[in-house]
Design a protein around this motif. Structure first.
Motif, PDB file in Angstrom:
ATOM      1  N   VAL A   1       0.871  -1.168   0.000  1.00  0.00           N
ATOM      2  CA  VAL A   1       0.000   0.000   0.000  1.00  0.00           C
ATOM      3  C   VAL A   1       0.912   1.224   0.000  1.00  0.00           C
ATOM      4  CG1 VAL A   1      -1.668   1.340   1.348  1.00  0.00           C
ATOM      5  CG2 VAL A   1      -1.890  -1.150   1.213  1.00  0.00           C
ATOM      6  N   TYR A   2       0.661   2.137  -0.932  1.00  0.00           N
ATOM      7  CA  TYR A   2       1.475   3.343  -1.054  1.00  0.00           C
ATOM      8  C   TYR A   2       0.702   4.511  -0.447  1.00  0.00           C
ATOM      9  CZ  TYR A   2       4.007   0.408  -4.352  1.00  0.00           C
ATOM     10  OH  TYR A   2       4.723  -0.621  -4.933  1.00  0.00           O
ATOM     11  N   VAL A   3       1.313   5.176   0.512  1.00  0.00           N
ATOM     12  CA  VAL A   3       0.655   6.251   1.246  1.00  0.00           C
ATOM     13  C   VAL A   3       1.390   7.554   1.017  1.00  0.00           C
ATOM     14  CG1 VAL A   3      -0.058   7.096   3.513  1.00  0.00           C
ATOM     15  CG2 VAL A   3      -0.104   4.637   3.032  1.00  0.00           C
ATOM     16  N   GLY A   4       0.638   8.588   0.534  1.00  0.00           N
ATOM     17  CA  GLY A   4       1.238   9.903   0.297  1.00  0.00           C
ATOM     18  C   GLY A   4       2.190   9.890  -0.879  1.00  0.00           C
ATOM     19  N   GLY A   5       2.881  11.019  -1.083  1.00  0.00           N
ATOM     20  CA  GLY A   5       3.866  11.114  -2.154  1.00  0.00           C
ATOM     21  C   GLY A   5       3.260  11.391  -3.502  1.00  0.00           C
ATOM     22  N   ASP A   6       4.053  11.999  -4.372  1.00  0.00           N
ATOM     23  CA  ASP A   6       3.604  12.298  -5.730  1.00  0.00           C
ATOM     24  C   ASP A   6       3.781  11.114  -6.657  1.00  0.00           C
ATOM     25  OD1 ASP A   6       2.954  14.906  -5.020  1.00  0.00           O
ATOM     26  OD2 ASP A   6       4.990  15.623  -5.389  1.00  0.00           O
ATOM     27  N   ASP A   7       4.663  10.198  -6.321  1.00  0.00           N
ATOM     28  CA  ASP A   7       4.852   8.987  -7.102  1.00  0.00           C
ATOM     29  C   ASP A   7       5.298   7.875  -6.160  1.00  0.00           C
ATOM     30  OD1 ASP A   7       7.713   9.168  -6.718  1.00  0.00           O
ATOM     31  OD2 ASP A   7       7.741  10.661  -8.334  1.00  0.00           O
ATOM     32  N   ASP A   8       5.485   6.661  -6.723  1.00  0.00           N
ATOM     33  CA  ASP A   8       5.821   5.512  -5.887  1.00  0.00           C
ATOM     34  C   ASP A   8       7.130   5.699  -5.132  1.00  0.00           C
ATOM     35  OD1 ASP A   8       3.534   4.423  -6.826  1.00  0.00           O
ATOM     36  OD2 ASP A   8       4.465   2.915  -8.103  1.00  0.00           O
ATOM     37  N   ASN A   9       8.046   6.482  -5.698  1.00  0.00           N
ATOM     38  CA  ASN A   9       9.344   6.672  -5.041  1.00  0.00           C
ATOM     39  C   ASN A   9       9.227   7.533  -3.786  1.00  0.00           C
ATOM     40  OD1 ASN A   9      10.754   5.146  -6.963  1.00  0.00           O
ATOM     41  ND2 ASN A   9      10.889   6.907  -8.346  1.00  0.00           N
ATOM     42  N   ASP A  10       8.292   8.503  -3.812  1.00  0.00           N
ATOM     43  CA  ASP A  10       8.115   9.390  -2.662  1.00  0.00           C
ATOM     44  C   ASP A  10       7.173   8.822  -1.608  1.00  0.00           C
ATOM     45  OD1 ASP A  10       9.767  11.260  -3.851  1.00  0.00           O
ATOM     46  OD2 ASP A  10       8.112  12.292  -4.847  1.00  0.00           O
ATOM     47  N   ALA A  11       6.290   7.917  -1.995  1.00  0.00           N
ATOM     48  CA  ALA A  11       5.260   7.403  -1.088  1.00  0.00           C
ATOM     49  C   ALA A  11       5.863   6.472  -0.036  1.00  0.00           C
ATOM     50  CB  ALA A  11       4.190   6.657  -1.874  1.00  0.00           C
ATOM     51  N   GLU A  12       5.226   6.451   1.135  1.00  0.00           N
ATOM     52  CA  GLU A  12       5.590   5.455   2.140  1.00  0.00           C
ATOM     53  C   GLU A  12       4.991   4.122   1.716  1.00  0.00           C
ATOM     54  OE1 GLU A  12       5.178   4.522   6.941  1.00  0.00           O
ATOM     55  OE2 GLU A  12       4.375   6.386   6.110  1.00  0.00           O
ATOM     56  N   LYS A  13       5.828   3.090   1.727  1.00  0.00           N
ATOM     57  CA  LYS A  13       5.400   1.777   1.276  1.00  0.00           C
ATOM     58  C   LYS A  13       5.089   0.893   2.477  1.00  0.00           C
ATOM     59  CE  LYS A  13       8.316   2.108  -2.837  1.00  0.00           C
ATOM     60  NZ  LYS A  13       9.459   1.521  -3.585  1.00  0.00           N
ATOM     61  N   LEU A  14       3.852   0.394   2.516  1.00  0.00           N
ATOM     62  CA  LEU A  14       3.407  -0.454   3.621  1.00  0.00           C
ATOM     63  C   LEU A  14       3.109  -1.854   3.085  1.00  0.00           C
ATOM     64  CD1 LEU A  14       0.850   1.961   5.338  1.00  0.00           C
ATOM     65  CD2 LEU A  14       3.285   1.720   5.840  1.00  0.00           C
ATOM     66  N   PRO A  15       3.946  -2.838   3.406  1.00  0.00           N
ATOM     67  CA  PRO A  15       3.629  -4.208   2.986  1.00  0.00           C
ATOM     68  C   PRO A  15       2.397  -4.710   3.746  1.00  0.00           C
ATOM     69  CG  PRO A  15       5.493  -4.215   4.477  1.00  0.00           C
ATOM     70  CD  PRO A  15       5.181  -2.770   4.200  1.00  0.00           C
TER      71      PRO A  15
END
Length: 398
Positions: free
Chosen positions: A228-242
């Motif tokens: 689950v990607y939370v926040g950020g403008d793209d996948d690199n900036d988003a917090e990644k939650l497995p």
């Protein structure tokens, strides 16, 4: 020829309206009730089934235990309403039911807000099948987890359903001593957005006491099969939650059943516009509950809550009977009697009003008093629509 009255939906609004119509309709009217399921689900307690599936028998009340023998019940999914021919189509034309007056009470669907991958990978919590699937996923993840690699459960949306879902999963984890981490994600700045700050604080405190991690202020932007990607403008900036299990409770929208019905609806949500008397743009069609945006004054509509549906149902049923008799329709205004939210085996109450005593002097309270109140609300509804016996049997499970 008898007047044909059709009610679609067996949620709070539909069930309450049928009860009222059975009291008010004369012998020259026939009542038909249509629902996808042959039971009424006490939806605001369905989260209990996530922890313990045996609770299903307490929160799903058979239709035959609710309606009178004179009401004709059809099990099926409404797939179209023809306002010109005045017919309701069930299961893509397998059956057609004619009406003179129609009351739509089909509830709401889950809004996914076009978030990439969310609908494909997340569980909803709209019925028993959803609760069963969440329980199964959580149980499987718990069995496969270790202390070094705990199961990851994410609940999206920290409104009423999200909070209660997270609380039940936490209780399941603790009862089974399962290695599990639970994260509650809310795009707005606080849990239970838009509500009293004292209530928000009390709910946050109890969630955190159950080791539920809370992330607020950032929206879920994307979901894939692992993250689950939370926040950020793209996948690199988003917090990644497995995650192993993902539950989405973040919003409501209209059902597909009403999309093509020839009455005025909100373009975005497809929820039906209804006046304060529940009449739609078609004088022979009424709408109540989450199906509808019910006018409550200038630029205000009724909240999509069980409490509002309970209150509205009686007046909606009354008004359908009045329309048949060409009597003036009653208007309805929602009376907020307070909020009670479960957090596992605990509960928090806010702004509670009682019929005789009025609003309590304590704005927010928790503990045994709130828990008993929560059980009492569910039991009262079950007793009203079914029987005191059903309510007593359900008491310990609420």
């Amino acid at each position: 020829m008898s007047t044909q009255v059709v009610v679609v939906g067996a949620g709070y609004a539909g069930t309450g309206a049928v009860n009222r119509l059975e009291d008010k309709l004369g012998s020259d009217a026939e009542l038909t009730w249509i629902s996808e399921h042959d039971y009424h689900l006490v939806l605001h307690e369905v989260h209990r089934c996530i922890r313990d599936p045996s609770v299903e028998s307490k929160v799903a009340i058979p239709i035959d235990d609710i309606k009178t023998s004179e009401t004709d019940f059809h099990t099926g999914r409404v797939t179209n309403v023809d306002v010109d021919d005045r017919t309701v189509e069930i299961d893509n034309g397998e059956e057609t039911v004619g009406y003179d007056y129609l009351l739509l009470a089909i509830g709401s669907g889950t809004a996914f807000y076009n978030i990439d991958g969310l609908k494909e990978h997340a569980h909803e919590l709209k019925g028993l099948n959803d609760a069963r699937a969440i329980h199964s996923d959580v149980a499987t993840a718990a069995k496969e987890a270790t202390q070094e690699d705990p199961a990851q459960v994410i609940v999206g949306g920290a409104g009423l359903s999200g909070i209660q879902t997270a609380g039940e999963i936490a209780e399941y984890r603790d009862e089974h001593r399962a290695p599990m981490e639970i994260t509650l994600v809310e795009g707005l700045d606080e849990v239970f957005p838009g509500n009293d700050t004292e209530l928000q604080g009390a709910l946050r405190e109890r969630l955190e006491a159950r080791d539920v991690r809370i992330l607020t202020g950032e929206f879920i932007s994307e979901v894939d099969s692992e993250m689950v990607y939370v926040g950020g403008d793209d996948d690199n900036d988003a917090e990644k939650l497995p995650y192993d299990t993902l539950v989405w409770t973040g919003g409501i929208t209209g059902h597909n059943e009403v999309t093509d019905v020839g009455i005025n609806k909100d373009d975005r949500s497809q929820r039906v516009f209804a006046d304060a008397d529940f009449q739609t743009s078609n004088e022979r069609i009424f709408a109540v509950g989450d199906t509808a945006l019910i006018e409550q004054g200038s630029e205000s509509v009724a909240p999509p809550t069980a409490q509002a549906a309970w209150q509205a149902a009686e007046v909606a049923g009354e008004n359908v009977a009045r329309a048949i008799n060409e009597e003036p329709l009653q208007t309805w205004r929602h009376d907020d009697k307070g909020t009670v939210v479960s957090v596992g085996d605990d509960a928090v109450a806010h702004g509670v009003k009682f019929p005789v005593f009025g609003k309590l002097p304590i704005n927010v309270f928790a503990g045994p008093a709130a828990r008993t109140l929560k059980k009492g609300i569910a039991a009262r509804w079950i007793a009203d629509v079914a029987s005191t016996r059903h309510a007593l049997e359900a008491w310990e499970s609420m």
